[in-house]
Design a protein around this motif. Structure first.
Motif, PDB file in Angstrom:
ATOM      1  N   ASP A 568       0.861  -1.191   0.000  1.00 31.13           N
ATOM      2  CA  ASP A 568       0.000   0.000   0.000  1.00 31.13           C
ATOM      3  C   ASP A 568       0.892   1.234   0.000  1.00 31.13           C
ATOM      4  O   ASP A 568       1.846   1.316   0.778  1.00 31.13           O
ATOM      5  CB  ASP A 568      -0.917   0.021   1.225  1.00 31.13           C
ATOM      6  N   ASP A 569       0.597   2.192  -0.879  1.00 31.87           N
ATOM      7  CA  ASP A 569       1.448   3.385  -0.990  1.00 31.87           C
ATOM      8  C   ASP A 569       1.178   4.391   0.115  1.00 31.87           C
ATOM      9  O   ASP A 569       1.978   5.292   0.348  1.00 31.87           O
ATOM     10  CB  ASP A 569       1.240   4.068  -2.361  1.00 31.87           C
ATOM     11  N   ASP A 570       0.060   4.281   0.823  1.00 33.36           N
ATOM     12  CA  ASP A 570      -0.258   5.200   1.925  1.00 33.36           C
ATOM     13  C   ASP A 570       0.365   4.652   3.200  1.00 33.36           C
ATOM     14  O   ASP A 570      -0.057   3.619   3.716  1.00 33.36           O
ATOM     15  CB  ASP A 570      -1.777   5.325   2.079  1.00 33.36           C
ATOM     16  N   PRO A 571       1.380   5.349   3.768  1.00 37.16           N
ATOM     17  CA  PRO A 571       2.068   4.802   4.949  1.00 37.16           C
ATOM     18  C   PRO A 571       1.153   4.647   6.153  1.00 37.16           C
ATOM     19  O   PRO A 571       1.291   3.702   6.921  1.00 37.16           O
ATOM     20  CB  PRO A 571       3.181   5.826   5.218  1.00 37.16           C
ATOM     21  N   ASP A 572       0.182   5.580   6.342  1.00 36.33           N
ATOM     22  CA  ASP A 572      -0.717   5.472   7.487  1.00 36.33           C
ATOM     23  C   ASP A 572      -1.618   4.239   7.368  1.00 36.33           C
ATOM     24  O   ASP A 572      -1.815   3.497   8.336  1.00 36.33           O
ATOM     25  CB  ASP A 572      -1.578   6.744   7.599  1.00 36.33           C
ATOM     26  N   VAL A 573      -2.176   4.030   6.166  1.00 39.44           N
ATOM     27  CA  VAL A 573      -3.033   2.860   5.956  1.00 39.44           C
ATOM     28  C   VAL A 573      -2.210   1.586   6.101  1.00 39.44           C
ATOM     29  O   VAL A 573      -2.643   0.609   6.726  1.00 39.44           O
ATOM     30  CB  VAL A 573      -3.693   2.929   4.558  1.00 39.44           C
TER      31      VAL A 573
END
Length: 679
Positions: A568-573
């Motif tokens: 996943d490219d979103d670090p928070d997700v």
């Protein structure tokens, strides 16, 4: 000539009497005429009246013009003879008369009338006049006529309106400005403040003009700002102040004010004009930046110390490795010779000497083995190893070694993460550290062994990646700084002669470094000692000792867990998904984009791949297509914030789909469902 219906009284906008300069001439002329005794000698005053710049007329009680000067006749644009004897209504028209009638009637009743009115002149356009209606009384005090004194104030009125509009425009601009603005007198009282200033102060209009702004200064800034303010005002030049001031709600805000002097027409100073800007965000950012620089400087110093320590240990390792290698060659000859002597001689005394010498030589061999471990010359049997199970199996041994006077505490990470280590050497290292801790607590204490998984990205001695940190902590007397700095040095010891070789910690350090990790010591006098060992996570499981002969995958699956690759490219997700999976005991690997995900998939062969559908570069569909082409049947779980069910089904018909947002329990259910399809 038509009136536009606007009348202004003799009072100004603030309710004060108008300045004498506006009506002095009118009143003087009117008073002079009205005070003439007896009948008015119109012929006597005609020459004087014609020379005045004001318009003058006299009306009897029937409101007929009995006198008007040339100025009024010219303004009316009528010959004087055509006006005399006619009534006001006939001269100005019915509409204009009705406009004047209330003032006329009041004047005939004995009340002076003073007003300003706007007119639409037939030929001159829009005009403004100010008029004074004065009752004329006879000797008995009866009103027998009216004296009219009128002045054209069109230009003055236009200037006054322009000035008012300019002032109103300035106030609107100032009140809409996001900065505080003010105008002060020399005594520091205020002529003007804008809305931002009033909001900051939270004071009434009466209070705000005279309040002492110095009361708002932060106590830590007060002396400096007052001194700078006094000096700035005395210089009669622009000056800047920067400090914290208390707002009406009690919060202190950083303000930067710029003040400049203002001067009167004669050039003398009459006060100051100021503007203040709230710079709290920038100032706090500046302070935070300075703090970060300070912290970064400390980190750099610490890194330099660590680098020097690492270089020192490297040099010592090379030196001790060379010595141990040569010494082992000598010991080989010694041990071999003594062994032959012990087997061939018959003299019991010589046999005893040879046996004792052989035992000493073997102890020397063990010392050289520790030296080689420290120098990382001796090759360890490094393989995937589970730290927590290994420590669990050492509990009985540790109880025997430490004895009843030492309390043992264990806080071991339940996640089974394989690391690169030599299991035997790791056991020896833990045993050595436990013995050192016992010796540091002769009167008893607590030994705590903990393990945890962590991500390391900025350690100069460790490559970025996932590690298991194994900590052994005692509650002993701790180390002085000079002792701490040499703790890993070979042959360095603070124990009595014969109580230790000084190679235990050096061996631990060498074992950790040779395994691709590191060893660190934290200690201070009176606060005990903590030795931390770092072991890097293994890429794949192998046959792992101290785990009942099961591989890491088997151990995880026996606990209902699996290895999961999260892309996943979103670090928070990505971090949320990883944390949620780890809460349920899963082993998690992370990838920040499709390319990295494909590489990690090829290197690790996870049980499940969780991939975001929408990503820059390679999309989730492209990643899934590549994975399924490489390994058909690979369980895949898509997570997405959009409805791409049809598009996903075209690429991966059997894949599970989880719509964002979701909770950890929902994620676990989807993971179970995806894994169940592969069984």
């Amino acid at each position: 000539m038509a009136d536009r219906g606007k009348i202004e009284s003799s009072k100004d906008d603030a309710g004060r009497d108008r300045p004498a300069s506006e009506a002095a001439d009118l009143k003087a002329v009117a008073a002079g005429i009205s005070n003439l005794p007896g009948p008015v000698d119109f012929a006597g005053v005609l020459a004087i009246a014609d020379s005045l710049p004001v318009m003058i007329a006299y009306l009897d009680r029937d409101l007929k013009y009995r006198f008007l000067n040339r100025t009024l006749a010219d303004w009316l644009e009528h010959p004087r003879r055509s006006v005399l004897g006619r009534t006001m209504k006939e001269v100005v028209g019915e509409a204009a008369y009705e406009f004047r009638r209330p003032m006329v009637e009041a004047a005939l009743a004995g009340e002076e009338q003073w007003f300003i009115a706007d007119f639409d002149h037939v030929t001159r356009g829009k005009l403004t006049v100010q008029a004074h209606y004065v009752p004329h009384r006879n000797r008995k005090g009866k009103v027998v006529g009216l004296i009219l004194v009128i002045q054209d104030v069109t230009e003055q009125r236009a200037s006054e309106i322009a000035l008012r509009e300019s002032e109103a425009r300035f106030r609107r601009i100032a009140d809409s400005a996001p900065v505080m603005m003010w105008v002060t007198r020399l005594d520091r009282t205020r002529d003007f403040v804008n809305e931002a200033y009033r909001e900051f102060a939270g004071l009434s209009p009466e209070e705000i003009n005279t309040h002492n702004w110095r009361e708002w200064i932060h106590p830590e800034d007060w002396d400096r700002i007052v001194a700078e303010s006094v000096a700035g005002e005395a210089s009669l030049k622009p000056f800047t102040l920067e400090a914290r001031f208390r707002r009406a709600d009690g919060e202190y805000r950083w303000l930067r004010s710029v003040s400049q002097p203002r001067f009167g027409l004669d050039g003398s100073p009459i006060g100051f004009i100021g503007v203040a800007t709230d710079i709290t965000v920038a100032k706090e950012g500046e302070i935070d930046l300075l703090h970060q620089v300070d912290e970064r400087s400390k980190e750099l110093i610490e890194t330099q110390d660590q680098l020097r320590q690492s270089q020192k240990m490297e040099a010592l390792g090379q030196l001790t490795g060379g010595i141990a290698h040569d010494f082992n060659n000598l010991l080989t000859v010694v041990v071999g010779g003594l062994d032959l002597i012990a087997k061939q001689v018959q003299d019991e005394r010589l046999v005893r000497f040879a046996t004792n010498a052989l035992a000493a030589a073997e102890r020397g061999a063990r010392l050289t083995s520790q030296l080689l471990a420290f120098s990382r010359v001796q090759r360890l049997e490094v393989r995937p190893t589970y730290v927590a199970p290994l420590i669990e199996e050492m509990r009985p041994l540790l109880r025997n070694v430490l004895g009843p006077g030492i309390e043992k505490k264990f806080d071991l990470d339940p996640h089974l993460t394989p690391v690169l280590a030599d299991p035997t050497q790791l056991e020896v290292a833990v045993l050595n550290l436990a013995i050192n801790a016992r010796d540091a607590m002769p009167d008893g204490g607590t030994l705590t062994i903990t393990s945890r998984r962590l991500r390391i990205t900025d350690d100069p001695d460790l490559a970025p990646g996932t590690y298991v940190e194994l900590s052994i902590t005692d509650t002993g007397g701790g180390m002085e700084p000079e002792v701490l700095g040499r703790a890993f040095d070979p042959f360095f010891t603070t124990k009595e002669v014969g109580k230790g070789t000084g190679l235990g910690l050096s061996m631990v350090y060498g074992m950790a470094r040779q395994s691709g990790g590191n060893a660190k010591i934290e200690s201070s006098p009176g606060k005990g000692t903590t030795v931390k060992l770092y072991f890097r996570r293994a890429d794949r499981d192998g046959e792992v000792p101290a785990s009942g002969g099961k591989t890491g995958d088997e151990l995880r699956r026996s606990r209902g867990a699996a290895t999961v690759l999260v892309i996943d490219d979103d670090p928070d997700v990505r971090q949320f998904i990883a944390a949620g999976l780890e809460e349920y005991g899963h082993e998690v690997m992370e990838a920040a984009d499709g390319g990295e995900g494909i590489e990690k998939f090829a290197a690790t062969s996870p049980d499940l791949v969780i991939v975001d559908y929408i990503m820059p570069g390679l999309s989730g569909a492209e990643v899934a297509e590549h994975i399924l082409a490489t390994r058909p049947g690979q369980p895949i779980l898509f997570v997405s914030g959009y409805n791409e069910t049809d598009a996903i089904r075209r690429v991966a018909p059997d894949a599970e789909i989880l719509a964002k947002p979701f909770r950890a329990a929902t994620l676990e259910d989807s993971v179970r469902a995806a894994l169940a399809k592969a069984e």
